[in-house]
Design an enzyme around this catalytic site. Structure first.
Site, PDB file in Angstrom:
ATOM      1  N   ASN A 484     154.166  -8.605  14.690  1.00 53.41           N
ATOM      2  CA  ASN A 484     154.895  -9.255  13.608  1.00 53.41           C
ATOM      3  C   ASN A 484     154.374  -8.995  12.207  1.00 53.41           C
ATOM      4  O   ASN A 484     154.523  -9.837  11.330  1.00 53.41           O
ATOM      5  CB  ASN A 484     154.931 -10.766  13.871  1.00 53.41           C
ATOM      6  CG  ASN A 484     155.982 -11.086  14.917  1.00 53.41           C
ATOM      7  OD1 ASN A 484     157.167 -10.846  14.706  1.00 53.41           O
ATOM      8  ND2 ASN A 484     155.562 -11.589  16.049  1.00 53.41           N
ATOM      9  N   ASP A 538     161.053   2.992  18.637  1.00 54.53           N
ATOM     10  CA  ASP A 538     160.969   4.456  18.592  1.00 54.53           C
ATOM     11  C   ASP A 538     160.863   5.004  20.009  1.00 54.53           C
ATOM     12  O   ASP A 538     160.651   4.253  20.967  1.00 54.53           O
ATOM     13  CB  ASP A 538     159.783   4.894  17.721  1.00 54.53           C
ATOM     14  CG  ASP A 538     158.449   4.345  18.215  1.00 54.53           C
ATOM     15  OD1 ASP A 538     158.073   4.648  19.359  1.00 54.53           O
ATOM     16  OD2 ASP A 538     157.792   3.597  17.462  1.00 54.53           O
ATOM     17  N   GLU A 613     181.349 -25.003  27.639  1.00 57.33           N
ATOM     18  CA  GLU A 613     180.648 -23.847  27.051  1.00 57.33           C
ATOM     19  C   GLU A 613     179.759 -23.176  28.100  1.00 57.33           C
ATOM     20  O   GLU A 613     179.691 -21.944  28.179  1.00 57.33           O
ATOM     21  CB  GLU A 613     179.807 -24.293  25.850  1.00 57.33           C
ATOM     22  CG  GLU A 613     180.651 -24.594  24.616  1.00 57.33           C
ATOM     23  CD  GLU A 613     179.846 -25.250  23.502  1.00 57.33           C
ATOM     24  OE1 GLU A 613     180.175 -25.008  22.330  1.00 57.33           O
ATOM     25  OE2 GLU A 613     178.911 -26.036  23.798  1.00 57.33           O
TER      26      GLU A 613
HETATM   27  C1  DGJ Z   1     159.471 -12.231  16.288  1.00 55.19           C
HETATM   28  C2  DGJ Z   1     160.468 -11.927  17.351  1.00 55.19           C
HETATM   29  O1  DGJ Z   1     161.377 -10.970  16.927  1.00 55.19           O
HETATM   30  C3  DGJ Z   1     161.151 -13.219  17.774  1.00 55.19           C
HETATM   31  O2  DGJ Z   1     162.143 -12.949  18.707  1.00 55.19           O
HETATM   32  C4  DGJ Z   1     160.112 -14.148  18.310  1.00 55.19           C
HETATM   33  O3  DGJ Z   1     159.571 -13.622  19.487  1.00 55.19           O
HETATM   34  C5  DGJ Z   1     159.044 -14.387  17.276  1.00 55.19           C
HETATM   35  N1  DGJ Z   1     158.503 -13.152  16.785  1.00 55.19           N
HETATM   36  C6  DGJ Z   1     157.934 -15.223  17.842  1.00 55.19           C
HETATM   37  O4  DGJ Z   1     156.886 -15.358  16.983  1.00 55.19           O
END
Ligand code: DGJ
Length: 730
Positions: A484, A538, A613
């Site tokens: 992230n 990738d 739903e």
């Molecule tokens: C980024 C991911 O793209 C999300 O789907 C989720 O898993 C979060 N991180 C969790 O921190």
């Protein structure tokens, strides 16, 4: 036909089913590029190369009587350094005497059966070694005793040629490699060519841009330490008039997950040079005597059948020769529900079981416990690195939780972000030296987290041990592997000052080692890659994960563009796509149609859905399973371009034998009292008869493709249609 050498003309020609690629050991033993395109039967294409006295371009010393020979104007397979070729270079290195020079002449070549292998980097593989041939050409600079070994594998049936490069120090002194490009293609005339790339940003990955070649260096690359959201290591060079269905298109897909660079230079003589490889930013790699440095593989394809033709080549090849996971071919991917948008980090075992129970009614087969289950992780400020279960949240323990999910008849999946560390974690407190931080400088935080030094063996071993311990402790069916942030503060405490230029690349080598140690040792687990959405999507990553999360942006209308852009090279079967609460004016039905252009799943709190739903979702999950073989194994067609102004976006999956097809349409814009619109199918058998959605009426394939299907007009905005087109059996 494979690889043909003509000793007399000194040409080497690589033949796939529909393409030829020719090089020649030419003047002064330079390796000259002659051709890449449709099958060519002529033995020697060097008649195309003309020589003129080109002022200011320089002539190699040995050719001082021949002022017409200049490397600045010669098409080459691998360009030299400081030899009078002023275009973008394939190599930059510093010899032991401090000189920046590489003058590679072809000294040897050999042809072998089967696919070459790289020891340090992932590559595509041959499903049958006898059907692939490999060419290895050695270029040597005799002054500095450095060899560059060019590798080519020819996948004849697939119309694919792969390239990679090795740099070997055969001298007695160390050298420093500053730039190494894995491929170099010199087109004799590129002034009528366009470059297509897939730029983007977080939440909007792989948008599509097309630009005409002009006289400068067009660069596509990433310096974020990952292949990134912002650019993708894939480009297309095509004729200016190439469309989806017609025209010459070349594809270049780099198998590398770190910093990369593609440079396309239209030179002074309208020649076009393309080089592609590891980005030279902050790259300096020492190669000691007898050591070899490997550059990543580039997967190349050519077709005259337009962008769709190119897409089909990549989809077919990547579905069979990229990832060995059993989930690519043999085992159907389950419909999943992911806890992220349902609960973020605010969950416990009871909540997860309740979501699973509700999801079960929706036809879901797998519950994924996303971020928040480990260490002290109640928000994104802490816990990363502590890969053990937080029993304050998962009170019954992981084993019991998985058992409860399994007892519902569902499978269980789990999330990791192995490469990262929180300052507020036991791991960081115990090993601050394992983090990438430049001594004396506070590190850049991103999402309030720091990056582990993946180049360090101890870090790699720690991650392999900790992640494997979790995977082996419970019945885990699926893993989502996230990252992230982009990398900054490139530094390894394990390397001396003069080797810090190796850290970007060593990070990636370490990452691949960790992935080998976790993914390859768990062949029964389905792995999905993720990087804050689709930030490291990738080909190298897809050699480990059969699927990748396309984007954190689940808005179905944005997803039309995201799926469109991603589809140019990466198969639909790799695209992680879910239905979520995002897009409150869009119906569940439309969301489902969009998510069926991918792995299909849910990302919402199933307990909040009404019974109707849930029932609708169950029907959608069943439909996905019904159409799975067409979506995952068929040919994919982009029927319209969501980046252009238009009223609808349409796409189509067609079974290989043309007996069945799924055509999907989303109305993106309503026009008042507008014209009747038609969507024209593609890829059907023109002479065959088809029904639509099990109706009684029968249409010929040619009618559906040439006259088209009328799309109902008076519908709410964002209505979606799905046409299941089936051949009438005699
Ligand atoms: C980024 C991911 O793209 C999300 O789907 C989720 O898993 C979060 N991180 C969790 O921190």
């Amino acid at each position: 036909m494979g690889i043909i050498v003509n000793e007399k003309s000194k040409t080497i020609t690589l033949h796939t089913k529909h393409t030829s690629y020719q090089m020649k050991i030419g003047n002064l033993d330079y390796l000259i590029h002659l051709y890449y395109g449709l099958t060519m039967y002529d033995a020697d294409l060097s008649y195309q190369i003309k020589q003129y006295d080109r002022g200011f371009s320089g002539n190699p010393y040995e050719s001082r009587d021949a002022r017409t020979f200049s490397l600045d104007a010669q098409p080459q397979e691998f360009s030299t350094q400081q030899q009078g070729d002023f275009r973008v270079t394939s190599i930059e290195m510093v010899n032991s005497d401090g000189s920046y020079s590489f003058n590679g002449k072809a000294t040897d070549y050999k042809i072998t059966k089967g696919k070459y292998n790289l020891e340090t980097l992932p590559t595509v593989f041959a499903t049958d070694q006898d059907s692939v041939e490999t060419l290895e050409v050695t270029l040597e600079d005799t002054v500095s005793s450095v060899q560059v070994i060019l590798l080519y594998s020819v996948f004849e049936e697939a119309d694919i040629i792969t390239r990679a490069v090795k740099v070997k120090n055969v001298g007695k002194e160390n050298i420093q490699l500053k730039k190494i490009m894995s491929t170099c293609i010199d087109f004799l005339n590129g002034s009528d060519m366009d470059l297509i790339s897939l730029p983007g940003r977080y939440g909007q990955e792989r948008q599509v841009e097309r630009q005409p070649m002009t006289h400068h260096i067009h660069t596509i690359g990433s310096v974020r330490g990952t292949s990134s959201h912002q650019q993708n290591p894939f480009i297309i060079l095509c004729d200016r008039n190439a469309t989806e269905d017609y025209g010459k298109c070349y594809g270049f897909s780099l198998m590398y997950s770190g910093n990369f660079l593609a440079e396309a230079e239209l030179d002074q003589y309208d020649q076009l040079r393309l080089v592609m490889g590891i980005h030279p930013k902050q790259f300096s790699f020492e190669i000691k005597p007898e050591e070899v440095f490997e550059g990543p593989e580039v997967v190349m394809a050519f077709t005259t059948k337009g962008l769709t033709g190119l897409t089909h080549l990549y989809h077919d090849f990547y579905r069979s020769n990229l990832c060995k996971s059993k989930f690519v071919k043999d085992v159907r991917r389950p419909v999943l529900i992911n806890s992220w948008e349902a609960a973020f980090m605010d969950f416990d075992d009871v909540k997860l079981v309740n979501i699973a129970k509700a999801a079960k009614k929706m036809g879901v087969e797998l519950l994924v416990m996303d971020d928040g289950w480990f260490g002290k992780r109640d928000d994104d400020n802490s816990g990363l690195g502590d890969w053990y279960v937080n029993e304050e949240k998962i009170k019954c323990g992981l084993h019991k939780l998985v058992e409860q999910i399994n007892d519902l008849g569902m499978k269980f999946g789990i999330w990791f972000e192995p490469e990262m560390v929180s300052e507020d974690s036991n791991l960081y407190r115990a090993h601050p030296e394992w983090t990438m931080e430049i001594p004396g400088r506070p590190a850049v935080r991103s999402r309030n987290q720091l990056v582990l030094d993946m180049s360090r063996r101890e870090v790699q071993d720690y991650l392999i041990e900790k992640v494997n311990a979790i995977l082996d402790d419970a019945n885990i069916y699926y893993v989502k592997w996230d990252i992230n942030r982009s990398l900054a503060d490139i530094w390894s405490n394990a390397q001396p000052a003069e080797k810090q230029g190796e850290v970007y690349h060593r990070y990636i080598l370490g990452l691949y080692r960790v992935m080998d140690g976790i993914i390859k040792t768990h062949p029964d687990i389905l792995f999905e890659g993720c990087s804050g959405g689709g930030g490291r999507y990738d080909a190298a990553m897809l050699s480990y994960y059969p699927q990748y999360w396309v984007s954190d942006n689940n808005h179905p209308i944005d997803r039309l563009k995201l799926h469109y852009g991603t589809s140019f090279v990466y198969p639909v079967s790799t695209m992680g796509a879910h239905i979520s609460d995002t897009g409150k004016f869009v119906s569940l039905q439309t969301k489902a149609v969009v998510a069926m252009c991918g792995t299909f799943g849910y990302e919402l709190d199933a307990t909040h859905l009404s019974e109707e739903e849930q029932e609708l979702c169950r029907e959608q999950s069943d439909l996905f399973r019904k159409y799975y073989h067409i979506i995952f194994k068929g040919d994919y067609y982009r029927l319209s371009n969501p980046f252009m102004v238009g009223n609808m976006t349409a796409w189509q999956h067609v079974a290989k034998d043309k007996s069945e097809s799924l055509l999907s349409v989303v109305v993106t814009n309503l026009t008042c009292n507008g014209p009747q619109e038609y969507i024209k199918a593609k890829g059907l058998d023109p002479a065959a008869l088809y029904t639509i959605n099990d109706g009684k009426e029968v249409y010929s394939g040619s009618a559906l493709m040439n006259a088209g299907i009328p799309i109902e007009r008076e519908v709410p905005e964002y209505t979606a249609f799905q046409f299941h087109i089936q051949m009438v059996k005699e």
